[in-house]
Structures are given as C-alpha cells and as structure tokens.
Write an enzyme that holds these catalytic residues in place. Structure first.
Site, PDB file in Angstrom:
ATOM      1  CB  CYS A  39      83.100  43.633  48.646  1.00 22.89           C
ATOM      2  SG  CYS A  39      84.972  43.282  47.353  1.00 22.89           S
ATOM      3  CB  CYS A  64      86.835  40.614  49.242  1.00 21.66           C
ATOM      4  SG  CYS A  64      85.182  40.224  48.990  1.00 21.66           S
ATOM      5  CE  LYS A 104      88.755  36.840  52.387  1.00 21.29           C
ATOM      6  NZ  LYS A 104      87.137  36.453  52.138  1.00 21.29           N
ATOM      7  CE1 TYR A 162      84.224  31.142  48.395  1.00 21.29           C
ATOM      8  CE2 TYR A 162      82.005  30.284  49.135  1.00 21.29           C
ATOM      9  CZ  TYR A 162      82.820  30.130  48.082  1.00 21.29           C
ATOM     10  OH  TYR A 162      82.975  29.775  46.766  1.00 21.29           O
ATOM     11  CD  GLU A 191      87.586  33.903  53.177  1.00 24.32           C
ATOM     12  OE1 GLU A 191      86.642  34.649  53.868  1.00 24.32           O
ATOM     13  OE2 GLU A 191      87.449  33.062  52.139  1.00 24.32           O
ATOM     14  CG  HIS A 210     111.481  22.946  38.018  1.00 29.32           C
ATOM     15  ND1 HIS A 210     110.692  22.445  38.823  1.00 29.32           N
ATOM     16  CD2 HIS A 210     112.751  22.653  38.756  1.00 29.32           C
ATOM     17  CE1 HIS A 210     110.863  21.462  39.851  1.00 29.32           C
ATOM     18  NE2 HIS A 210     112.607  22.328  39.430  1.00 29.32           N
ATOM     19  CD  GLU A 218     107.850  22.141  38.122  1.00 25.80           C
ATOM     20  OE1 GLU A 218     107.650  21.792  37.119  1.00 25.80           O
ATOM     21  OE2 GLU A 218     108.065  22.197  39.740  1.00 25.80           O
TER      22      GLU A 218
END
Ligand code: NDP
Length: 454
Positions: free
Chosen positions: A47, A52, A55, A181, A185, A439, A444
């Site tokens: 990681c 992660c 990346k 993945y 990516e 908003h 939303e």
C-alpha cells in the site's frame, strides 16, 4: 553477536510489516504483548510503497492535464502545459521515504521490535530471520500478495505494478493487460499524463464483479478520455523490436509500445515462507486458509490480509489486524464484519461502490427497486468536457433498505465512504429521501432520486 534467549522469544511474531502486519504489531504491543515483526522488503508493504499511496499521488498528477483544459471555459488562459515524469516520480519517492520513516517510528514507539530480513517458518513456534531463530507463542502471517503475469512468450519484457512507479523513462506508448482495479487505474494515470494507452481485457466487459451498468458506463467514459479500451482481446506474445516491444494480440493485430504492464491479479505472497514445515494449508485458489479468528490449520499460526483470499484492500487488512490483536491479546473478542465494505477504483472518472450489485441482489431472489441518475456534472457546463456521471441505488422492496449504491464520477470514493456509514447503519430508501441534500453537489443526487427506473 548472538542474541540472548530473552531477545529471541516473544508472545507474537509477525511476518510482514505491511498494512495488516504493522497494525497487528502495534495494537498487540500496546495491549502488553512482546512483539517482534520481520519485514524483508519495505516498511508499510504494498500500500505505502507500490500501491494505494503512490498510485493516488499519480492520479492527482495525471488529473492536472484535464484541469488545464477545463480552465479555459472559466476564463483562464493557461500556456502550453508540459509534464516532467522525473519530477513526479522523484517527488513521489521522497514522500514514500517520509512515510517509511513514520512507519518505523510508529513501530518503535509501540514497543515492537522490528527486524530487517526475510522470515522463514521453521516449525509451529519458530521463525528464522537472518540466520537467527526466534521462538513465539503465536505467529501471524501477514505477507500480503504479489502481482502475477500471464504466461505468454516474451512475458519477461512486461512489467507489473511493482515496477511501473519507478520507470526510468516515461512510456509514451503503454499497453495495459487486464480489466480490474490496477489495469484501469494505471490506464487512466498514464493516459492523463500524456501516454498513448491501450488497455486489453480478455472478456466482454471489464471490471468483473462490479454492477453491470457501472461497468458499461465506466467503459464509455474512459474511452472518451482517450484510452483505447479493447474487450475480448488479450496479448499473445511480446518481442523486443528497434523502437520498443511488439505485442501480438489474440485478434491477430500487432502493436508497438514502450512498456507493457500486466495487471492481471495478485497471488498470495508465500514463496519461501516455509509453510511446509507447519500444518498451515491453502484453499483451492492457493490462499492461506484461516478461520474467522484468523487461525490457520496450525493452531499457533494465524494469517490475515491479502494472503487469505478475502477482499484485497488495505482497510480490510487493517480492520482484520485490529480484530486479531484485540481477540488474541486484549481479552476482547472481535469478529470482522465484511458487510457493506465500500471500495473505489481511482480510474478517471472514479468508480465507487457499497453493497450489492443489481445482479448479485437479483441472484438472491430479492424483489428490487432500482434508481438511476445519469447527468452532466455542473462543472462541465462551462469546461465543455464531455463527461457524465452515473449514480445508482438498489433497494430491497420488502424492507426498503438500500442494499447497493454505485457511482461513476468525480470523487466517487469520497462520496461512497459517507454513504457506507448510512448503509451499515441500516438506512432505508425513506431515510435517503428524508435526508436534505447539499446543494449544489453531485452527491445530493443520491437523496433526490424519486422515480424507480425498474
Ligand atoms: P483484479 O482481480 O482486480 O483484476 C485482474 C484482471 O486481470 C481481471 O480483469 C482479470 O480478468 C484479468 N486477468 C487475470 N488473468 C488474466 C490472464 N491470464 N490474461 C488476461 N487477463 C487476465 O486484480 P488487480 O491485479 O487489478 O488488483 C489486485 C487487487 O488489488 C484487486 O482485486 C483489489 O482488491 C486490489 N486493489 C485495490 C485498489 C483500490 O482499492 N482502489 C487499487 C488496486 C488494487 P477476469 O475478470 O476475466 O478474471
């Protein structure tokens, strides 16, 4: 100098200082256990070093290209943008170095002893590192996973995610093999940085396991960004040629590229671990078999994280490590809960998901209500960028619970994290409907979908 018996015995010996191993070591040590942890490669594991963290830094780097173009519609005049790979790569490496030292300090601070070396099991209670044998009441295997390459002539010329972060020169032409993945990516990262990217997936539609609407919508959006995304195509062979590598594809075509990345899955990292000296067994897919309390078939040996075949995600390994340490060293039995684990793919645009896909929910025989919203993000009304967002809710009609939530769009990872809390707490569609939106945001939309599409 030989170490004393006191230094070579412990309550817990952890093999692997990645996400799971570091957390288990720190928590067990803080609960009073004498802990030794061995790492033969890099502190923080995949990681932090080749996963992660770098990346995500590269994703940030690659998004600037589009942002410079978007800016024009908002009145900015940006000159010709130029990208320098060495700057990004070396700045990334500096940051990873900083994180490695933090991991070292955290482990030291917790009271755990860290050994720099590959560990090998000698028996159910003995581990050898750098020629010294250590005795442990319990041993935790947390060696993670390792990328694999498919078997094809010339595959020695292809690289994996372990190498792509530190390429000497920037790949102007990149071929990516895989439709999961990592492939998706990296196709996005290098496309954004200016490479000409071709991504091959062997099946009909990439991102297997994700909701079908999300998969096809993401494919369409990714193609719009310029990635040459090809399905039902695989690599057959790879040959060095004058100006790069020639890839022969299963559809009979050829392609000359600078770099070929195989992102075709990660297998448990168990080579040389000495499992054969213990009763630890593997499942039919080759992952280490462990029960809900992480115990393997050898009662004193435990295993967690990528090597055990669950979701290969850092936060899962960390949560497992916490459950392991509290259960075995804190007199506080914890069971890992695998329901509603959110996940994001940092492709461009992002994919975010929590809970069941429509297909999985239908397979359970549930009566469903599906809500979908497909729209142009507000920002692109002025930027002019041709990008759309998809949001999808899957509701169990009998309970009104939202059992699946999916999105393709900017910040999907950020949005889905919050939604996962609501879903874990049992949120119903009525709860979503009674929640006031923020908003103007894209998020939303998740609380304003009123008419089911089916
Ligand atoms: P994935 O399992 O996600 O994807 C592997 C891909 O390679 C699939 O498309 C698969 O096809 C394909 N493939 C497998 N074997 C072959 C072959 N022989 N020839 C051609 N294609 C092949 O693995 P990754 O390597 O992308 O990532 C490993 C894991 O790491 C992920 O599953 C994920 O859990 C984790 N990860 C998480 C990230 C995140 O949280 N953002 C980022 C990166 C990784 P098929 O579908 O047909 O099997």
């Amino acid at each position: 100098m030989p170490e004393s018996h006191k230094d070579t015995s412990c309550d817990l010996f952890v093999i692997g200082a990645g996400s799971g191993g570091v957390r288990a070591s720190r928590v067990a040590a803080s609960l009073g256990a004498k802990v030794i942890v061995a790492e033969g490669l890099y502190l923080g594991g995949t990681c932090v070093n080749v996963g992660c963290v770098p990346k995500k830094l590269y994703v940030y780097g690659s998004e600037f290209g589009k942002a410079f173009k978007d800016a024009a519609g908002f009145g900015w005049q940006v000159g010709e943008a130029a990208f320098d790979w060495a700057t990004l790569r070396d700045n990334k490496s500096r940051e990873i170095g900083r994180l490695n030292s933090i991991y070292e300090r955290l482990l030291d601070g917790s009271g755990a002893t860290t050994l720099d070396g590959m560990a090998r099991l000698i028996d159910a209670h003995t581990v050898e590192v750098n020629g010294i044998q250590y005795q442990a009441d319990k041993i935790l295997l947390a060696t993670g996973s390792w990328p694999t390459k498919p078997d094809f002539p010339g595959n020695e010329h292809a690289i994996t995610s372990n190498e792509i972060f530190d390429l000497e020169s920037f790949p102007e032409r990149l071929l990516v093999i895989g439709g999961g993945y990592i492939a998706t990516e990296f196709a996005g990262i290098f496309n954004g940085l200016g490479s000409q990217v071709t991504q091959l997936y062997r099946g009909d539609l990439f991102m297997r396991g994700f909701d079908d609407d999300i998969r096809s919508f993401a494919a369409e959006e990714i193609r719009k960004t310029g990635v040459d995304l090809r399905f039902n195509t695989n690599i057959e062979s790879l040959t060095p040629v004058n100006d790069g590598y020639e890839a022969r594809l299963t559809d009979g075509s050829t392609l000359v590229v600078d770099t070929v990345l195989c992102a075709t899955g990660r297998h448990p990292n168990i080579k040389g671990l000495g499992l054969e000296h213990t009763k630890v067994t593997l499942d039919s897919r080759g992952y280490v078999k462990a029960d809900a309390q992480f115990q393997t078939d050898e009662p004193s040996i435990f295993a967690l994280g990528d090597m055990t075949g669950g979701p290969q995600l850092t936060p899962v390994a960390i949560a497992q490590a916490m459950a392991f340490a509290h259960t075995h060293f804190g007199n506080d039995s914890k069971v890992m809960d695998y329901e509603f684990i959110p996940t994001a793919v940092f492709c461009q645009p992002n994919i975010g998901t929590v809970g069941l896909t429509e297909e999985a929910a239908r397979d359970l025989g549930l009566e469903l209500q599906i809500f979908k919203s497909d729209f142009r993000p507000m920002k692109h009304t002025l930027s002019g960028r041709d990008e759309r967002t998809l949001m999808k809710l899957i509701v169990d009609k009998s309970t009104d619970r939202v059992i699946g939530l999916h999105m393709v769009g900017p910040d999907a990872g950020e949005i889905c994290q919050g939604m996962a809390v609501a879903m874990k707490a049992g949120a119903t569609k009525a709860h979503f409907d009674s929640t006031v939106g923020i908003h103007p945001t894209a998020a939303e939309e998740f609380v304003t979908m009123r008419t089911p599409s089916s």
